[in-house]
Design a protein around this motif. Structure first.
Motif, short mmCIF file in Angstrom:
data_model
loop_
_atom_site.label_atom_id
_atom_site.label_comp_id
_atom_site.label_asym_id
_atom_site.label_seq_id
_atom_site.Cartn_x
_atom_site.Cartn_y
_atom_site.Cartn_z
N GLY A 1 0.80 -1.22 0.00
CA GLY A 1 0.00 0.00 0.00
C GLY A 1 0.83 1.26 0.00
N GLN A 2 2.12 1.18 0.25
CA GLN A 2 2.95 2.38 0.22
C GLN A 2 3.18 2.80 -1.22
N PHE A 3 3.56 4.09 -1.40
CA PHE A 3 3.65 4.64 -2.74
C PHE A 3 5.07 4.52 -3.26
N ARG A 4 5.21 3.89 -4.43
CA ARG A 4 6.54 3.67 -5.03
C ARG A 4 7.17 5.01 -5.37
N LEU A 5 8.46 5.17 -5.07
CA LEU A 5 9.28 6.35 -5.37
C LEU A 5 8.85 7.61 -4.61
N LEU A 6 7.90 7.50 -3.66
CA LEU A 6 7.45 8.68 -2.94
C LEU A 6 7.70 8.59 -1.43
N GLU A 7 7.76 7.39 -0.89
CA GLU A 7 7.86 7.26 0.57
C GLU A 7 9.30 7.46 1.03
N THR A 8 9.45 8.03 2.24
CA THR A 8 10.78 8.21 2.81
C THR A 8 10.82 7.58 4.19
N ASP A 9 12.03 7.31 4.69
CA ASP A 9 12.13 6.68 6.00
C ASP A 9 11.77 7.68 7.11
N HIS A 10 12.17 8.95 6.96
CA HIS A 10 11.77 9.96 7.94
C HIS A 10 11.04 11.09 7.22
N ARG A 11 9.92 11.53 7.83
CA ARG A 11 9.13 12.60 7.21
C ARG A 11 9.43 13.92 7.89
N MET A 12 9.21 15.02 7.20
CA MET A 12 9.33 16.33 7.80
C MET A 12 7.99 16.63 8.48
N VAL A 13 7.94 16.45 9.79
CA VAL A 13 6.68 16.63 10.52
C VAL A 13 6.57 18.09 10.94
N VAL A 14 5.39 18.68 10.74
CA VAL A 14 5.17 20.07 11.13
C VAL A 14 3.82 20.16 11.84
N PRO A 15 3.69 21.15 12.75
CA PRO A 15 2.37 21.36 13.36
C PRO A 15 1.41 21.95 12.33
N MET A 16 0.15 21.45 12.31
CA MET A 16 -0.79 21.93 11.28
C MET A 16 -1.29 23.32 11.64
#
Lengths: 230, 174
Positions: free
Chosen positions: A131-146
């Protein structure tokens, strides 16, 4: 992210992207109208039964087809300039993040309060979970407050890269030795994907960007966890 | 053939005004006017410029010359055949003949479809013998898991993907 075979923009996740969507609708409508008119004229010219086709001059039509395009251009330029200046408004960010481009990954530094920094590599296709997206997923995401204004300072450690997230309406070149500033506010929580947008070598297509906008408490938990890890 | 004679032939051909589509049009029934030299006044059959610079028949036989003399008098004295003969001396084709539809479009469409078909064959051959296998993320089960994940993470919920999902009834909106 886009669904397969999507042609149009992704839904806007920031107010600036909403403005850009509406501007695009407005301008594309004008373009469609002009193209339809030109297509009609071409068909009429090609299929006419009239034989006298060589009128040599006419002042009236020359005035019309000079003034009308000028008016149309003004109708396009005014909204465009409005958005341009809107994007450069003084804002008061709650958080500043540095996004550094490397060959071939991004690294993010949250140095406002503590010294948090981590790399963000693409997950290779064979390592994806179902279910993950090929060529788009990363091991760490840039998390920000909404729903908070965020400032991003974009730069590069080796060659040119470009930090782009279409859903937020952001694209900013990462130039070695230069700090480029951009800012955004996420209107809703979610995960927003982007890809490096300046050719940077063999794996240029394989260094994506993932921004995850979460409520403030979740962001605080995440940053504490990340600090413990490093 | 030496380069100089090749150049002379090319010059002659250019003055003759040879073109490929003329032969295609001729094959479909359109007449082509013979033209010796494009630097002299020309004859043409064109709907939008009806009156050419010169008459169609310049060299006249004795009979034709006497007809031209008769034309100088009152036209009431000319018979139908004589009027038609005079017209044919001045013009090659009538407007009706010029406007007659050819079947050239069928040749063009047929040629285009043939080449599209050939291209299709080449593409199929590439798929079988050249291209690598598709990534496993394009299999049915992966795409289903991906769609479920996109709905769960509310991808494009305003007007895009997730806006078509009914979250209360857990199905696509009708």
């Amino acid at each position: 992210m886009a669904h397969p075979s999507q042609l149009g923009f992704q839904d806007a996740a920031s107010p600036v992207m909403e403005e850009l969507l509406h501007f695009h609708d407005h301008t594309l409508m004008i373009v469609f109208l002009i193209s339809t008119l030109v297509l009609y004229i071409i068909v009429a010219m090609v299929s006419t039964k009239l034989t006298n086709k060589y009128v040599l001059d006419s002042q009236e039509i020359e005035i019309v087809w000079t003034v009308l395009p000028a008016v149309i251009l003004i109708l396009i330029a005014l909204p465009s300039l409005r958005i341009l200046y809107l994007m450069d408004e003084i804002n008061d960010p709650h958080l500043t993040i540095k996004a550094m481009g490397h060959q071939w990954y991004w690294s993010y530094e949250y140095t406002d309060y503590e010294d948090l920094g981590f790399d963000s590599y693409m997950i290779p296709t064979q390592d994806l979970s179902p279910g993950q997206f090929r060529l788009l997923e990363t091991d760490h995401r840039m998390v920000v407050p909404m729903e908070s204004p965020i400032r991003v300072l974009v730069s590069a450690e080796d060659v040119l890269h470009s930090w782009a997230v279409p859903a937020l309406g952001i694209k900013m070149d990462a130039v070695p030795g230069r700090l480029n500033q951009t800012a955004f506010i996420t209107s809703r929580p979610g995960v927003y994907y982007g890809q490096c947008s300046e050719i940077c070598g063999a794996n240029h297509s394989f260094m994506p960007i993932v921004v995850e906008a979460v409520p403030l408490e979740h962001f605080e938990n995440w940053s504490s966890l990340m600090l413990e890890e490093s | 053939m030496s380069p100089f004679s090749a150049l002379r032939v090319a010059g002659l051909l250019a003055r003759r005004g040879v073109a490929v589509n003329i032969s295609v049009r001729a094959a479909h029934g359109h007449e082509i006017s013979k033209q010796e030299d494009m630097s002299l006044p020309m004859y043409w059959d064109r709907k939008d410029t009806p009156l050419p610079d010169i008459p169609f028949q310049k060299a006249l036989t004795a009979d034709q010359q006497s007809l031209k003399q008769k034309e100088l008098g009152s036209w009431k004295n000319l018979s139908e055949e004589e009027k038609i003969a005079l017209y044919r001396l001045a013009f090659n084709q009538t407007f009706a003949e010029m406007k007659k539809p050819t079947q050239e479009w069928k040749t063009v469409v047929g040629g285009v479809l043939i080449f599209i078909g050939l291209t299709g064959l080449v593409v199929w051959w590439q798929r079988v013998f050249v291209l690598p296998p598709q990534p496993h993320t394009l299999k049915e089960d992966w795409l289903a898991a991906q769609a479920k994940r996109m709905i769960d993470m509310r991808v494009n919920p305003v007007e895009g993907f997730s806006s078509s999902w009914d979250y209360e009834k857990n199905q696509w909106k009708k």
